[in-house]
Scaffold this active site. Sequence first.
Site, PDB file in Angstrom:
ATOM      1  CE  LYS A  49       2.134  35.078  -3.338  1.00 36.39           C
ATOM      2  NZ  LYS A  49       1.764  36.177  -4.152  1.00 36.39           N
ATOM      3  NE  ARG A  85       7.811  41.059  -5.413  1.00 36.61           N
ATOM      4  CZ  ARG A  85       7.987  41.472  -4.180  1.00 36.61           C
ATOM      5  NH1 ARG A  85       9.101  42.137  -3.869  1.00 36.61           N
ATOM      6  NH2 ARG A  85       7.068  41.264  -3.260  1.00 36.61           N
ATOM      7  CE1 TYR A 109       4.608  30.140 -11.059  1.00 36.81           C
ATOM      8  CE2 TYR A 109       5.261  29.795  -8.767  1.00 36.81           C
ATOM      9  CZ  TYR A 109       4.759  30.613  -9.761  1.00 36.81           C
ATOM     10  OH  TYR A 109       4.401  31.901  -9.463  1.00 36.81           O
ATOM     11  CB  CYS A 127       2.440  44.816  -8.425  1.00 39.02           C
ATOM     12  SG  CYS A 127       2.146  43.051  -8.537  1.00 39.02           S
ATOM     13  CB  CYS A 183      -2.439  42.388  -7.848  1.00 39.99           C
ATOM     14  SG  CYS A 183      -1.303  43.293  -6.780  1.00 39.99           S
ATOM     15  CD  GLU A 240      -5.127  40.981   6.620  1.00 41.53           C
ATOM     16  OE1 GLU A 240      -6.194  40.982   5.962  1.00 41.53           O
ATOM     17  OE2 GLU A 240      -4.341  41.935   6.615  1.00 41.53           O
ATOM     18  CE  LYS A 297       1.258  38.900  -2.560  1.00 39.03           C
ATOM     19  NZ  LYS A 297       0.759  39.580  -3.761  1.00 39.03           N
TER      20      LYS A 297
HETATM   21  C1  PBG Z   1       1.072  40.024  -7.279  1.00 33.28           C
HETATM   22  C2  PBG Z   1       1.564  38.676  -6.906  1.00 33.28           C
HETATM   23  C3  PBG Z   1       2.829  38.259  -6.450  1.00 33.28           C
HETATM   24  C4  PBG Z   1       2.787  36.856  -6.397  1.00 33.28           C
HETATM   25  C5  PBG Z   1       1.519  36.473  -6.757  1.00 33.28           C
HETATM   26  N1  PBG Z   1       0.760  37.604  -7.044  1.00 33.28           N
HETATM   27  C6  PBG Z   1       4.085  39.001  -6.202  1.00 33.28           C
HETATM   28  C7  PBG Z   1       4.224  40.033  -5.184  1.00 33.28           C
HETATM   29  O1  PBG Z   1       3.378  40.258  -4.322  1.00 33.28           O
HETATM   30  O2  PBG Z   1       5.257  40.695  -5.294  1.00 33.28           O
HETATM   31  C8  PBG Z   1       3.951  35.968  -6.040  1.00 33.28           C
HETATM   32  C9  PBG Z   1       3.882  34.572  -6.561  1.00 33.28           C
HETATM   33  C10 PBG Z   1       5.175  33.831  -6.551  1.00 33.28           C
HETATM   34  O3  PBG Z   1       6.188  34.265  -5.985  1.00 33.28           O
HETATM   35  O4  PBG Z   1       5.182  32.740  -7.140  1.00 33.28           O
HETATM   36  N2  PBG Z   1       0.904  40.912  -6.285  1.00 33.28           N
END
Ligand code: PBG
Length: 325
Positions: free
Chosen positions: A248, A205, A313, A122, A120, A233, A195
Amino acid sequence: MGYPITRLRRLRKNERLRRITAETKVSVDDFIYPLFVCPGKGVKNEINAMPDVFQMSIDNIVEECKIVYELGIPGIILFGIPEKKDSLGSEGYSDKGIIQRAVSQIKKEVPELIIITDVCLCEYTDHGHCGVIVNNDVDNDQTLELLAKMAVSHSKAGADIVAPSDMMDGRVKKIRTALDECGFNQIPILSYSVKYASAFYGPFREAAESVPKFGDRKSYQMDPPNSDEAMREIALDIEEGADIVMIKPALAYLDIIRRAKEKFNIPIAAYNVSGEYSMIKAGARMGWIDENNIIIEVLTSIKRAGADIIITYFAKKAVELLTKF
Ligand code: PBG
């Protein structure tokens, strides 16, 4: 046959009776442990909203992976905090990027540990969105090219599984094709198929330094009220070549996990996300809840709902607890 012949309490009488009749048992085999790798040496920064979770430099990540491996946890999922961010997230698909370097180092020192990489943009873009920005929105098809490059470069570095989490349409097919063309037809894709645009990602984040600088992720991540759409999806991702599908977050979406388990015959992963972790940690710190029992109860609920793989976690802590249970 009802009461008084049937007395369901008979099998609840003591711990051993409950153990032999338990329908669901979480085990170390279910877990994947998330890790955040950052630049530098000797770095170990605790995430403010996630006690006991750290950003770590490669040297410390390798040591952590040894511990995870010794505990018997099958694998990790790796997130990267790059040296520099830019508008196209170029460190994300550079062969010298933070993830690529971390993966090859871990592979050298703990070769059997499964390394899953988050695919990803981001974490690598200066605007914090999951793709290429055109007219203030993420452009789907331009983003696909970069995701495919990223998946290939992770595989070159030695990743065992790639996990696209961007929610662009068509990315599984694009990544599968690119991997196959580059000789990686044995690398599975774990797709973050479902997601949701969730407030439960807040603490992550902070950990991944990936807060969007403008707007939100609602034009690409799923809308929480939708369940039929989640099934669409997953069906599309399977058609495009996903090997494992993910839902998720986990706890507010246990119904989606259950529905997916009943409808599809493919391994289902669930991500017990950062906000779900932080809430339990916070409640425990306040002395309001019993952390250890809640961890096992929550992980059991995710498995009972239908998850085959749980990204959490709590993995290390849970393994410790399970040996006592
Ligand atoms: C990246 C990503 C995210 C998470 C996993 N991969 C964050 C998002 O989409 O903002 C979140 C995982 C978590 O909150 O533990 N895109």
